[in-house]
Enzyme design. Structure first.
Site, short mmCIF file in Angstrom:
data_model
loop_
_atom_site.label_atom_id
_atom_site.label_comp_id
_atom_site.label_asym_id
_atom_site.label_seq_id
_atom_site.Cartn_x
_atom_site.Cartn_y
_atom_site.Cartn_z
N HIS A 62 0.84 -1.19 0.00
CA HIS A 62 0.00 0.00 0.00
C HIS A 62 0.88 1.24 0.00
O HIS A 62 2.05 1.19 0.35
CB HIS A 62 -0.85 0.06 1.28
CG HIS A 62 -1.76 -1.09 1.47
ND1 HIS A 62 -3.06 -1.09 1.04
CD2 HIS A 62 -1.56 -2.29 2.08
CE1 HIS A 62 -3.63 -2.25 1.35
NE2 HIS A 62 -2.75 -2.99 1.99
N LYS A 121 -8.70 1.45 -6.82
CA LYS A 121 -7.65 2.17 -6.11
C LYS A 121 -6.38 2.22 -6.95
O LYS A 121 -6.04 1.26 -7.61
CB LYS A 121 -7.36 1.50 -4.78
CG LYS A 121 -8.58 1.41 -3.88
CD LYS A 121 -8.20 1.42 -2.45
CE LYS A 121 -9.43 1.41 -1.58
NZ LYS A 121 -9.72 2.67 -0.99
N CYS A 151 -3.48 2.76 -5.45
CA CYS A 151 -2.52 2.29 -4.45
C CYS A 151 -1.92 0.93 -4.85
O CYS A 151 -2.68 0.04 -5.22
CB CYS A 151 -3.26 2.20 -3.12
SG CYS A 151 -2.37 1.44 -1.76
N TYR A 185 -1.90 -1.63 9.25
CA TYR A 185 -0.81 -2.31 8.56
C TYR A 185 0.07 -3.08 9.53
O TYR A 185 0.20 -2.71 10.70
CB TYR A 185 0.07 -1.29 7.81
CG TYR A 185 -0.71 -0.38 6.91
CD1 TYR A 185 -1.36 -0.86 5.78
CD2 TYR A 185 -0.80 0.99 7.19
CE1 TYR A 185 -2.09 -0.01 4.95
CE2 TYR A 185 -1.53 1.84 6.37
CZ TYR A 185 -2.17 1.33 5.26
OH TYR A 185 -2.89 2.17 4.44
#
Length: 137
Positions: free
Chosen positions: A10, A123, A125, A40
């Site tokens: 990410h 996304k 990311c 995370y």
């Protein structure tokens, strides 16, 4: 230990020139997202420092429908100065990410490395092709 099949990369979606420290990210996840901790397992700041977030034994909160079987790694950055998605990893971040991934692959030899975008195409990311970059680890 839980069964882990994926490492999901990410970005913090932080523009160049704007800092988002590990503690700031943790605080944001707790205060604004209602998480019990940072989502995370690892967070890599622009200076290349690897910060440990959630213990590997605990399920993360970083990718809907994939948290139970994955490890989440986030790097600080991911947006250029205009706020457009871009690979803003520093050389130190790239080196640290590679070292961390090599160590995790030693522990989990069959684990796959993917980007958040690979599991959720809506996304951008992590703003680079993680599958291609880390295929040979």
């Amino acid at each position: 230990m839980r069964t882990v099949t994926l490492i999901i990369i990410h970005c913090s979606a932080t523009p160049q020139g704007v800092d988002l420290s590990f503690e700031d990210c943790r605080r944001e996840h707790i205060r604004h997202r209602g998480f019990s901790d940072i989502g995370y397992h690892f967070y890599v700041t622009r200076n290349g420092k690897i910060h440990c977030g959630r213990p590997l034994e605990k399920i993360g909160a970083h990718c809907k429908n994939h948290n139970r079987h994955s490890i989440g790694i986030c790097y600080e950055g991911g947006l250029d100065i205009r706020g457009t998605p871009a690979d803003t990893r520093t050389l130190l971040q790239k080196a640290s990410l590679t070292a961390l991934l090599r160590e995790l692959k030693r522990i989990f030899p069959k684990i796959l490395v993917v980007g958040h975008h690979d599991l959720n195409p809506m996304k951008a990311c992590p703003c680079f092709n993680a599958v291609a970059e880390y295929r040979k680890l």
